[in-house]
Scaffold this motif. Structure first.
Motif, short mmCIF file in Angstrom:
data_model
loop_
_atom_site.label_atom_id
_atom_site.label_comp_id
_atom_site.label_asym_id
_atom_site.label_seq_id
_atom_site.Cartn_x
_atom_site.Cartn_y
_atom_site.Cartn_z
N ALA A 13 0.81 -1.17 -0.04
CA ALA A 13 -0.04 -0.27 0.00
C ALA A 13 0.72 1.28 -0.12
CB ALA A 13 -0.86 0.01 1.32
N PHE A 14 2.03 1.19 0.48
CA PHE A 14 2.88 2.36 0.90
C PHE A 14 4.33 2.21 0.33
CE2 PHE A 14 0.18 2.79 4.64
CZ PHE A 14 -0.74 3.85 4.25
N PRO A 15 4.37 2.18 -1.17
CA PRO A 15 5.72 2.17 -1.70
C PRO A 15 6.72 3.29 -1.23
CG PRO A 15 4.16 2.77 -3.38
CD PRO A 15 3.38 2.46 -1.99
N GLU A 16 6.03 4.11 -0.74
CA GLU A 16 6.89 5.33 -0.01
C GLU A 16 7.94 5.18 1.08
OE1 GLU A 16 3.74 6.97 -2.64
OE2 GLU A 16 3.62 5.63 -0.81
N LEU A 17 7.23 3.96 1.77
CA LEU A 17 8.12 3.28 2.62
C LEU A 17 9.81 3.15 2.30
CD1 LEU A 17 5.86 0.41 4.03
CD2 LEU A 17 6.82 2.17 5.58
N ASP A 22 16.41 4.25 7.22
CA ASP A 22 16.82 3.15 8.41
C ASP A 22 15.84 2.18 8.12
OD1 ASP A 22 16.12 2.46 11.16
OD2 ASP A 22 17.38 4.14 11.65
N ASP A 23 16.33 1.15 8.16
CA ASP A 23 15.39 -0.28 8.20
C ASP A 23 14.70 -0.43 9.19
OD1 ASP A 23 16.70 -0.89 5.62
OD2 ASP A 23 18.02 -2.24 6.46
N ASP A 24 15.23 0.01 10.61
CA ASP A 24 14.52 -0.40 11.81
C ASP A 24 13.31 0.47 11.87
OD1 ASP A 24 14.22 -1.41 14.65
OD2 ASP A 24 14.48 0.66 15.07
N LEU A 25 13.58 1.93 11.30
CA LEU A 25 12.43 2.63 11.46
C LEU A 25 11.56 2.38 10.45
CD1 LEU A 25 11.01 5.54 12.26
CD2 LEU A 25 12.43 6.86 10.55
N THR A 87 14.74 13.41 6.06
CA THR A 87 13.62 12.53 5.27
C THR A 87 13.18 11.43 5.97
OG1 THR A 87 14.91 13.48 3.29
CG2 THR A 87 13.58 11.49 3.03
N ASP A 88 14.04 10.68 6.64
CA ASP A 88 13.41 9.49 7.22
C ASP A 88 12.12 10.09 8.25
OD1 ASP A 88 14.99 7.91 6.16
OD2 ASP A 88 16.02 7.19 7.80
N THR A 89 12.71 11.06 9.01
CA THR A 89 11.39 11.59 9.85
C THR A 89 10.18 12.01 9.27
OG1 THR A 89 13.19 12.21 11.54
CG2 THR A 89 10.99 13.35 11.75
N VAL A 90 10.44 12.72 8.12
CA VAL A 90 9.33 13.31 7.62
C VAL A 90 8.64 12.15 6.81
CG1 VAL A 90 8.85 14.50 5.28
CG2 VAL A 90 10.34 15.56 6.71
N VAL A 91 9.06 11.21 6.26
CA VAL A 91 8.31 10.06 5.64
C VAL A 91 7.72 9.20 6.54
CG1 VAL A 91 8.57 8.06 3.96
CG2 VAL A 91 9.86 10.26 3.60
N ALA A 92 8.39 8.71 7.61
CA ALA A 92 7.79 8.07 8.87
C ALA A 92 6.53 8.62 9.44
CB ALA A 92 8.82 7.70 9.86
N ALA A 93 6.75 10.14 9.59
CA ALA A 93 5.65 10.76 10.31
C ALA A 93 4.39 10.86 9.09
CB ALA A 93 6.00 12.08 10.78
N CYS A 94 4.88 11.39 7.98
CA CYS A 94 3.51 11.29 7.04
C CYS A 94 2.82 9.92 6.89
CB CYS A 94 4.13 11.78 5.79
SG CYS A 94 4.69 13.41 5.46
N GLY A 140 7.92 2.45 19.34
CA GLY A 140 9.42 2.99 19.50
C GLY A 140 9.95 3.79 18.63
N CYS A 141 9.05 4.53 17.86
CA CYS A 141 9.53 5.44 16.83
C CYS A 141 10.22 6.58 17.68
CB CYS A 141 8.36 5.98 16.08
SG CYS A 141 7.63 5.03 14.74
N PRO A 142 11.39 7.08 16.89
CA PRO A 142 11.97 8.26 17.50
C PRO A 142 10.82 9.51 17.92
CG PRO A 142 12.90 7.61 15.35
CD PRO A 142 11.64 6.61 15.70
N LEU A 143 11.46 10.27 18.86
CA LEU A 143 10.77 11.25 19.47
C LEU A 143 10.31 12.18 18.29
CD1 LEU A 143 11.88 11.91 22.88
CD2 LEU A 143 9.59 11.17 22.29
N ALA A 144 11.21 12.50 17.47
CA ALA A 144 11.35 13.49 16.18
C ALA A 144 10.04 13.08 15.29
CB ALA A 144 12.39 13.33 15.39
#
Length: 197
Positions: A13-17, A22-25, A87-94, A140-144
């Protein structure tokens, strides 16, 4: 719940992953969605609507749109303004900004789309931005990432560049959706229909 491969559903569903280096994120984002889908009783991620009263657009379409808008905006911020959003923070939060709809929307869809929603989590009384924040925190996602998810409410004390990117991309996508489906602005939709107005 029947054997549903949420991991596969979410990754398809989310190719943007793949924009998350960061593989863990990346795995934590998938884990948060998996928990939300399981607890919400969903059989298919594609069945969650964008809004309780807008069925023409799925939540997946909206989340992908927000992510794509934010990625493009981050690129412009780098190239034109010299800023450096993570970018990792932006994509994960989105990708997580509307995961809370797994809990908020089961009461607004046909029961055939669900299988045993967990009443400890499922409620339209908690806005999805807050339950989405809770899911990101739980896995456990980062606080950011966590602080960029509550996009409607002012309870997050530190609004980062990444958080503002998520918020503005969400508004841009939502305005396009409400205009295309209902002929009204996002603000008009919020005033008329939102529980967080």
């Amino acid at each position: 719940m029947a054997d549903v491969d949420f991991d596969r559903q979410i990754r398809e569903a989310f190719p943007e992953l793949e924009h998350i280096e960061d593989d863990d994120l990346r795995d934590r984002v998938v884990e948060a969605w998996t928990l939300g889908l399981e607890r919400g009783g969903w059989r298919d991620i594609a069945d969650i609507p964008y809004a309780w009263n807008i069925r023409e657009v799925t939540n997946v379409e909206h989340v992908r749109g927000v992510t794509r808008i934010a990625l493009e905006t981050a690129r412009e911020q780098r190239e034109f303004h010299g800023a450096d959003p993570d970018t990792d923070t932006v994509v994960a939060a989105c990708l997580l900004h509307d995961v809370g709809k797994c809990y908020e929307y089961p009461d607004h869809v046909d029961d055939a789309l669900l299988e045993d929603p967990d009443p400890r989590y499922v409620s339209e009384e908690i806005p999805h931005s807050i339950s989405g924040y809770a899911l990101a925190h739980e896995v456990g996602c980062p606080l950011a990432v966590q602080r960029a998810i509550p996009h409607f409410l002012g309870e997050v004390p530190k609004r980062t560049l990444e958080a503002e990117l998520v918020k503005s991309a969400n508004s841009a996508s939502s305005n396009a959706i409400t205009e295309a489906t209902m002929g009204i602005t996002l603000q008009e939709w919020v005033e008329e229909y939102s529980q967080t107005a």
